[in-house]
Structures are given as C-alpha cells and as structure tokens.
Scaffold this motif. Structure first.
Motif, short mmCIF file in Angstrom:
data_model
loop_
_atom_site.label_atom_id
_atom_site.label_comp_id
_atom_site.label_asym_id
_atom_site.label_seq_id
_atom_site.Cartn_x
_atom_site.Cartn_y
_atom_site.Cartn_z
N PRO A 66 6.41 -3.08 3.42
CA PRO A 66 5.05 -3.24 2.91
C PRO A 66 4.24 -1.95 2.93
O PRO A 66 4.23 -1.22 3.92
CB PRO A 66 4.44 -4.28 3.86
CG PRO A 66 5.60 -5.08 4.33
CD PRO A 66 6.73 -4.09 4.46
N GLY A 67 3.61 -1.65 1.80
CA GLY A 67 2.80 -0.45 1.65
C GLY A 67 3.55 0.73 1.08
O GLY A 67 2.91 1.72 0.68
N SER A 95 4.39 -5.32 -1.09
CA SER A 95 3.55 -6.14 -0.23
C SER A 95 4.32 -7.41 0.15
O SER A 95 5.56 -7.46 0.00
CB SER A 95 2.22 -6.46 -0.92
OG SER A 95 1.30 -7.03 -0.01
N SER A 166 -6.65 -2.75 -5.47
CA SER A 166 -5.45 -3.55 -5.72
C SER A 166 -5.71 -4.50 -6.89
O SER A 166 -6.78 -5.10 -6.99
CB SER A 166 -5.08 -4.36 -4.47
OG SER A 166 -3.99 -5.22 -4.75
N GLN A 169 -1.43 -9.58 -6.23
CA GLN A 169 -0.12 -10.10 -6.61
C GLN A 169 -0.21 -10.94 -7.89
O GLN A 169 -1.06 -11.81 -8.01
CB GLN A 169 0.43 -10.95 -5.48
CG GLN A 169 1.75 -11.65 -5.81
CD GLN A 169 2.19 -12.57 -4.70
OE1 GLN A 169 2.15 -12.21 -3.52
NE2 GLN A 169 2.61 -13.79 -5.04
N ASN A 188 -2.90 -9.63 2.55
CA ASN A 188 -1.76 -8.71 2.66
C ASN A 188 -1.85 -7.60 1.63
O ASN A 188 -1.58 -6.43 1.91
CB ASN A 188 -0.45 -9.47 2.47
CG ASN A 188 -0.12 -10.41 3.62
OD1 ASN A 188 -0.73 -10.32 4.70
ND2 ASN A 188 0.82 -11.30 3.40
N ASN A 189 -2.24 -7.96 0.41
CA ASN A 189 -2.35 -6.96 -0.67
C ASN A 189 -3.39 -5.90 -0.34
O ASN A 189 -3.19 -4.71 -0.63
CB ASN A 189 -2.72 -7.64 -1.99
CG ASN A 189 -1.67 -8.58 -2.53
OD1 ASN A 189 -1.93 -9.32 -3.47
ND2 ASN A 189 -0.47 -8.57 -1.95
N ASP A 192 -1.90 -3.66 2.50
CA ASP A 192 -0.82 -2.80 2.00
C ASP A 192 -1.33 -1.77 1.00
O ASP A 192 -0.72 -0.70 0.85
CB ASP A 192 0.29 -3.65 1.39
CG ASP A 192 1.04 -4.44 2.44
OD1 ASP A 192 1.19 -3.93 3.57
OD2 ASP A 192 1.47 -5.58 2.15
#
Length: 426
Positions: A66-67, A95, A166, A169, A188-189, A192
């Motif tokens: 991730p990232g 991610s 971002s 997703q 999470n997005n 990351d």
C-alpha cells in the motif's frame, strides 16, 4: 477527455461547490500570484514551465504494498500549478479495499511546492473530493482542470505543503467498484495517497493531515480513525471533515416517509444505493426505486450527462414516492447497511488522531441529523473530536469554514493540543 465530458461534470451541485471552495481558499490565502498584463510568460513547451518549479527525481516504483507507485505521469499546462511555481504529476498507487481487504490500484494527483523543504521534510495534506459519481470516468484527475481542485491545492502549496488528491477506488481505473459510503476503502485511499506522495518526492515528510468535503469528509474522518492501525510509518496530525457522509441513515427515513428533498439530496440517496449495489452482496436495488426513478436512474446518476441541465430537470421531476423502499423489511435492511458504513466504526485505537467536524444544520443535501449522531457516538467513545456546528447554514463551504480549517490544521502541525474536545456536540 472530451470538452463535452468536462462541461457535463460541471453541471452538478458538486462542481458549483468546487468553484465556491476555490474562491474561498483564494480569499483566505491571498490567492495565487498575479502578474501584470505585459508579463512575458515562458513558453509552455519548457519543462518545468516556470523557473524555480521543482524538478522531481525519478519516482520510486518499488512494489512493496500500500502506497507504492504503479505509474507516474507529468502534469503540464495547468494555470494554478504554473502560477504557484509548483510541479504536479498524475499517479496510480496501490491501496487496500474496504470489506475484503484486497489489494487495489487508485489514481490521483500529487503537487509539490517550490523551494527547499523544512527540517523533517515537507508536510503533506491529503485532499478528499466531493461526491461526483460512481463510474470510472468520474475521476477528477482525468479532467483537464481537475474540477477546480488545482486551485484548492495551490492554497496549501503556497503555505509549504505537498498536496495529494486521491480519485478514490473505482474512479479513474476500470474494473474496481466505487462506493461513496465505503468508509474503510476511502480512509485507506487517503492514507495511501500520503504514502504515495513520499514515493514521488523523498523530501516529503512523514507528518500529514487530511481535508475533505462530503464523500471526502467521510474519507478524511475514516483516515483519522484508521491511521493508528493502517497508517504505520506515517504520523497523521489531524483531519478536517466538512459535511461528511458520516451517517446517512436519515436518508432512509426520509425516503420511507416520502420527504426526501428533490434534486441533489435525491441524487446522494441514489448514489448511496448504487454504491451498495456495486459492493454489497445480496443488495436488491429495485427494492428502493420504482417508476421514473428506475427509468431515469442511469441518466441522473451519470457524472457526465450529455445535457446537465436536462439531467437536473429529470432528477427534480422524479416523484418522492418513487424512492420509497418496497416494505418495512427493505427499509430496515437499508438502514442497517448504511449504519454499518457510518463512522465512527468502534472505540478509538491508541494514538487516536484529532478530527474537526464542520457542518451546517440546514444543509439541504447532507442530513445534519446523521452528522449529529456520528459526533455524539464519537464523543461517547472518547474520540478527540472538535465540532464547528453552523446553525442555520445551508452551504458546506464558505470563507469562515476554510479559514477555520486552515488555522486548525496549522495548529495540529505545530503540535498544539485540542482546546474544545466535543464542545458543541449534541
């Protein structure tokens, strides 16, 4: 990206809000630099466009989870970035999905300010955009002017922050579902994205903050909640959640009672339903729509309708009864699913990140009652939450909101302690 698609996206309320945010941010910061009419601009073919814009090193494309970066593409010809002597790139980074916890790829933008980084590296601000749609084509990074977000990013760039936006997703990349209510994936997005910014620019530091509106507000709040466990290797100092989709269960009650507001609140309800249909097994979309709602669904949920004004007319003409759940069982199921998606998701983890929640009591789109509930739950759990509850205000963003957010984030980066935890919570 066609001009038609760009203009279509600007037809919805969210795009009007973007313009308001840009104006407010510019007012708070003094705006981007301006030049005399006879200023001789360097050729657009030069890279970087303006002398002094940072030259980025080759990106670190090491795949270590991730990232990490998948792809990096230069951005050129954007007036906001050019005028601030900033350098921007479009990225694809790795991610993690929400419920399944599987690897995903997410696109976005990273912008870097000019000059030398401070000791410890550039601080990072991760932006969360408002709800646009749920289709891959709805990504801000795919539009030439980035739906106005370059102007917002520039305000923070001028203050010495690396800024990352971002797409979230499922927007910008085919084959991955997008949900406007999946707090885990959105959080999470955001986290990351901050990691990815450091891969673009090694002189970016580990200290970062989140700022988001609407769907982005949910992402910012979720990022703060998830940072102690998912955000290892970074130090998140704070999060500003403006009109967040923290708890959308009041929309269910409104739909069942036939009081759902026409226009953008109805569209938010529709996109929340479509999100569940995209990501939640066993969810029956047709239990929540009939008549014109079903007939016009694809047109009014499209982020880039061929005729935005016509799409808005079609949306506002849908009878409220066409959004009523089929029966009490369907109502209860939807309330449960949206309740499960709400923040906070549980007691705070050690090292909880402070959150500033800003919202208006008369917001015509995001129900204040849901944000009230989320704030009360967070305070009862002991979350470090500050509240800016704007009585009678119907707009998510104005000069006061932006000024308060900027000052609050600066205090968090400076290490100041919260002064009014849960004051104003109802």
């Amino acid at each position: 990206m066609s001009d038609l698609l760009r203009s279509s996206r600007m037809g919805w309320r969210a795009c009007v809000a973007f313009a308001a945010v840009v104006a407010a941010l510019s007012a708070c910061s003094g705006g981007v630099p301006t030049y005399a009419p006879d200023y001789e601009r360097p050729s657009r073919e030069l890279t970087p466009t303006f002398e002094g814009a940072p030259v980025l090193p080759p990106p670190d494309l090491t795949d270590d989870g991730p990232g990490s970066l998948v792809r990096v593409e230069p951005v050129s010809g954007n007036a906001s970035f050019d005028n601030s002597n900033s350098t921007a790139v479009r990225i694809v980074y790795r991610s993690t999905s929400g419920a399944a916890g599987t690897p995903t790829e997410v696109s976005g933008l990273v912008a870097v300010p000019p000059g030398q980084p401070p000791a410890g590296g550039w601080p990072v601000v991760s932006f969360g955009h408002e709800m646009i749609g749920v289709q891959p084509k709805c990504a801000p990074s795919l539009v030439g002017d980035f739906l106005g977000y370059a102007g917002q990013m520039t305000t923070f760039l001028n203050r010495g922050y690396v800024v990352v936006l971002s797409d979230f997703q499922g927007l910008g990349i085919e084959g991955q579902p997008h949900s406007v209510v999946d707090s885990a994936a959105l959080g999470n997005n955001m986290i990351d994205a901050a990691r990815a910014a450091r891969r673009v620019l090694p002189s970016a530091g580990t200290r970062w903050a989140a700022f988001g509106v609407g769907e982005g507000g949910l992402a910012a709040w979720a990022a703060a909640e998830r940072a102690p466990t998912y955000g290892a290797g970074l130090e998140m100092v704070g999060s500003v959640a403006v009109s967040p989709y923290a708890d959308l269960t009041p929309l269910v009650d409104a739909a069942a009672a036939g009081t759902l507001a026409p226009g953008e609140q109805s569209r938010l309800y529709m996109l929340a339903l479509q999100s569940l249909a995209n990501t939640s097994p066993g969810f029956d979309l047709d239990a929540y729509r009939t008549g014109l709602a079903t007939e016009r669904w694809a047109t009014v949920t499209d982020c880039a309708p061929r005729n935005p004004n016509e799409a808005l007319r079609l949306l506002t003409e849908i009878p409220r009864d066409d959004f009523r759940p089929r029966d009490a069982g369907a109502t209860d199921d939807l309330r449960r699913r949206l309740g499960d998606a709400a923040v906070p998701t549980g007691p705070p983890a050690p090292g909880s990140v402070p959150v500033l929640v800003i919202y208006g009591t008369d917001d015509a789109v995001v129900p204040a009652a849901g944000i009230d509930r989320a704030v009360v739950r967070a305070c009862a759990e002991g979350d470090p939450v500050e509240v800016m509850r704007r009585i009678g205000d119907s707009k998510p963003v104005n000069d006061q909101v932006i000024g308060s957010a900027l000052s609050w984030l600066l205090a968090r980066f400076d290490g100041q302690q919260l002064g009014d935890v849960c004051v104003g919570a109802t």
